[in-house]
Each structure stands twice: as structure tokens, then as C-alpha cells.
Design a protein around this motif. Sequence first.
Motif, short mmCIF file in Angstrom:
data_model
loop_
_atom_site.label_atom_id
_atom_site.label_comp_id
_atom_site.label_asym_id
_atom_site.label_seq_id
_atom_site.Cartn_x
_atom_site.Cartn_y
_atom_site.Cartn_z
N THR A 93 -14.39 18.44 -0.62
CA THR A 93 -15.23 18.44 0.58
C THR A 93 -14.65 17.49 1.61
OG1 THR A 93 -16.63 16.62 -0.17
CG2 THR A 93 -17.30 18.87 -0.82
N ARG A 94 -15.11 17.62 2.84
CA ARG A 94 -14.68 16.69 3.89
C ARG A 94 -15.12 15.27 3.54
NH1 ARG A 94 -14.55 18.27 9.68
NH2 ARG A 94 -16.01 16.57 9.86
N VAL A 95 -16.28 15.13 2.95
CA VAL A 95 -16.78 13.81 2.54
C VAL A 95 -15.82 13.17 1.55
CG1 VAL A 95 -18.68 12.60 1.37
CG2 VAL A 95 -19.19 14.42 3.02
N THR A 96 -15.36 13.95 0.59
CA THR A 96 -14.39 13.44 -0.39
C THR A 96 -13.09 13.06 0.29
OG1 THR A 96 -15.38 14.75 -2.15
CG2 THR A 96 -13.12 13.99 -2.50
N ALA A 97 -12.62 13.89 1.22
CA ALA A 97 -11.38 13.59 1.94
C ALA A 97 -11.53 12.27 2.71
CB ALA A 97 -11.02 14.72 2.89
N TYR A 98 -12.66 12.07 3.36
CA TYR A 98 -12.89 10.80 4.06
C TYR A 98 -12.93 9.63 3.08
CZ TYR A 98 -13.84 12.74 8.71
OH TYR A 98 -13.73 13.34 9.93
N ARG A 104 -7.67 4.63 0.62
CA ARG A 104 -6.21 4.64 0.83
C ARG A 104 -5.46 5.53 -0.16
NH1 ARG A 104 -3.97 1.27 4.34
NH2 ARG A 104 -5.19 -0.23 5.44
N ARG A 105 -6.15 6.45 -0.75
CA ARG A 105 -5.50 7.44 -1.62
C ARG A 105 -4.83 8.51 -0.78
NH1 ARG A 105 -8.58 11.14 -6.19
NH2 ARG A 105 -6.79 12.46 -6.64
N LEU A 106 -5.40 8.75 0.41
CA LEU A 106 -4.90 9.76 1.34
C LEU A 106 -4.59 9.06 2.66
CD1 LEU A 106 -4.52 12.87 1.80
CD2 LEU A 106 -6.87 12.91 2.63
N LEU A 107 -3.40 9.28 3.18
CA LEU A 107 -2.96 8.64 4.41
C LEU A 107 -3.41 9.47 5.60
CD1 LEU A 107 0.44 7.01 4.90
CD2 LEU A 107 -0.39 8.57 6.63
N ALA A 108 -4.08 8.83 6.57
CA ALA A 108 -4.55 9.52 7.77
C ALA A 108 -4.83 8.49 8.85
CB ALA A 108 -5.82 10.31 7.46
N ILE A 133 0.87 6.41 -2.33
CA ILE A 133 0.41 6.24 -0.94
C ILE A 133 -0.33 4.91 -0.79
CG2 ILE A 133 -1.15 7.14 0.84
CD1 ILE A 133 1.35 8.85 0.59
N ALA A 134 -1.23 4.60 -1.71
CA ALA A 134 -2.01 3.36 -1.63
C ALA A 134 -1.09 2.14 -1.67
CB ALA A 134 -3.03 3.29 -2.76
N GLU A 135 -0.05 2.20 -2.48
CA GLU A 135 0.88 1.08 -2.59
C GLU A 135 1.66 0.87 -1.29
OE1 GLU A 135 0.33 3.40 -4.85
OE2 GLU A 135 0.29 2.52 -6.86
N VAL A 136 2.06 1.97 -0.65
CA VAL A 136 2.77 1.87 0.62
C VAL A 136 1.82 1.31 1.70
CG1 VAL A 136 3.90 3.17 2.48
CG2 VAL A 136 4.45 3.66 0.09
N LEU A 137 0.58 1.79 1.70
CA LEU A 137 -0.40 1.30 2.68
C LEU A 137 -0.76 -0.17 2.45
CD1 LEU A 137 -2.70 4.42 3.05
CD2 LEU A 137 -1.25 3.41 4.83
N ALA A 138 -0.58 -0.66 1.23
CA ALA A 138 -0.82 -2.08 0.96
C ALA A 138 0.27 -2.93 1.64
CB ALA A 138 -0.84 -2.34 -0.55
N VAL A 139 1.45 -2.36 1.82
CA VAL A 139 2.56 -3.08 2.46
C VAL A 139 2.53 -2.85 3.98
CG1 VAL A 139 5.07 -3.30 2.61
CG2 VAL A 139 3.98 -2.90 0.39
N ILE A 140 2.45 -1.59 4.39
CA ILE A 140 2.41 -1.22 5.81
C ILE A 140 0.99 -0.74 6.08
CG2 ILE A 140 3.41 0.19 7.64
CD1 ILE A 140 5.88 0.56 5.81
N SER A 141 0.14 -1.63 6.58
CA SER A 141 -1.29 -1.33 6.66
C SER A 141 -1.66 -0.29 7.71
CB SER A 141 -2.09 -2.61 6.89
OG SER A 141 -1.69 -3.20 8.10
N ALA A 146 2.98 3.67 8.62
CA ALA A 146 3.35 3.98 7.24
C ALA A 146 3.90 5.40 7.15
CB ALA A 146 2.15 3.81 6.31
N TRP A 147 3.28 6.33 7.87
CA TRP A 147 3.78 7.71 7.84
C TRP A 147 5.14 7.82 8.51
CZ3 TRP A 147 3.66 11.34 4.74
CH2 TRP A 147 4.27 12.56 5.07
N ASP A 148 5.34 7.06 9.60
CA ASP A 148 6.66 7.06 10.24
C ASP A 148 7.72 6.61 9.24
OD1 ASP A 148 5.65 7.93 12.66
OD2 ASP A 148 5.58 5.93 13.56
N PHE A 149 7.40 5.58 8.46
CA PHE A 149 8.32 5.09 7.43
C PHE A 149 8.56 6.16 6.36
CE2 PHE A 149 8.34 3.35 3.08
CZ PHE A 149 9.63 2.85 3.05
N LEU A 150 7.49 6.78 5.88
CA LEU A 150 7.60 7.75 4.79
C LEU A 150 8.32 9.03 5.19
CD1 LEU A 150 4.06 7.39 3.20
CD2 LEU A 150 6.23 6.76 2.14
#
Length: 188
Positions: A93-98, A104-108, A133-141, A146-150
Motif C-alpha cells: 500500500t502507499r502507507v507501507t511505502a511511506y 529508510r528502507r526505501l530511498l525517496a 539502502i538504509a546503510e547508505v542513507l546512514a552515511v549520506i543522509s 545518496a541517489w546521485d551517489f548510487l
Amino acid sequence: MKQANKPKVRVEKPLTVRPALSRAAAQFVEKHPNEVTGIVANALEAAAFEAGLVVSAERVLPAALRRLVVSRPDSGHGRVLSISEAAELLEVTRVTAYAWIESRRLLAWRATRRGVLVPAEQIMGAGEVVPGIAEVLAVISDPEAAWDFLGEESAFLDPEVSVRPIDALRQGKVEAVVAAAHSFLEAW
């Protein structure tokens, strides 16, 4: 017989206003003429999305603008999704995606007027997101940074591991990507 003085009818011509580019926009067009078509196409798609129209070159856009519509590759490379599209692809669901974005399981990230943007390449299938994804977001908040890097080829990643960090994550090489993220952050 003399004609009666008829009052003169004042006819006004409509004012034609031609939109002008800002100085910065004009400089950008001069420096990057090949990117203009894609930018205009994205702007048209965003306007159609905002207006609630179905983006279809045949029905929404005038014939003169149809050539500007950029077709999206099926691979998802470089493609961003709305929260609804991402939820549909993930079969949640959209709620789950949010909730996944919040945890930080999903990058957006939120984009002006377009809502939340979710890079398609991180979605592996129903209920499955690229690990790390969560680990990368822990470094590049910042999610967009973070997406530019990935998504880009990385000089900070060992070429034997992979060329792009997102591909290395798909291969399960989370530690190598996190180390490269630290190096990337230190360099900037």
C-alpha cells in the motif's frame, strides 16, 4: 441625406505576450542544447501529472509537442516513480511505502509539485528493495544526494566490485558501497 454621427467603436487588439527565458535559463540552453528537449518533455509530463491528466502523447499533448515526449526505458535505469507507482511495483500500500521511506528502507525525496519521487532501480520486485539502502542513507543522509551517489559511476568504488554503487548493492556488496559512500562524503 447626411448620416448621423456614429460613435467610433474602439477595437483593441489582444496583447501578445511571448514568454522569455531568464538569463540563467538562456545560458543553460546555450551550454546544453541537447538536454533541452528532455527538460521540456519532463516539464510537460509534470504539468500533465499535476493537472490530473493521463500522460499520453496522442490524447494530452498537441501534435507539435508530441515529439518532445521522452519514452521511458523498461529497465528503470534513471527512472523515478511516484509513490503510487512505487507502491504498485512493490505490491504494497502507499502507507507501507511511506513507512519504508520513513524507516529508510526505501530511498525517496520530495520534489516540488511532483510529490515524492522514488528511483525505480532500487525496487527488485514485489516487497523487495535493494539491500543496503538504509546503510547508505546512514552515511549520506540526503536521499537525493545518496541517489546521485548510487546511480552514477563511482571513482570511490573498486572497479572489480562494480562500476555503479547501485549495481554493487544488487550483488550484495553492501560493505564496499558503504565504504565508498564514506569516501564520497569526505571528498565533498
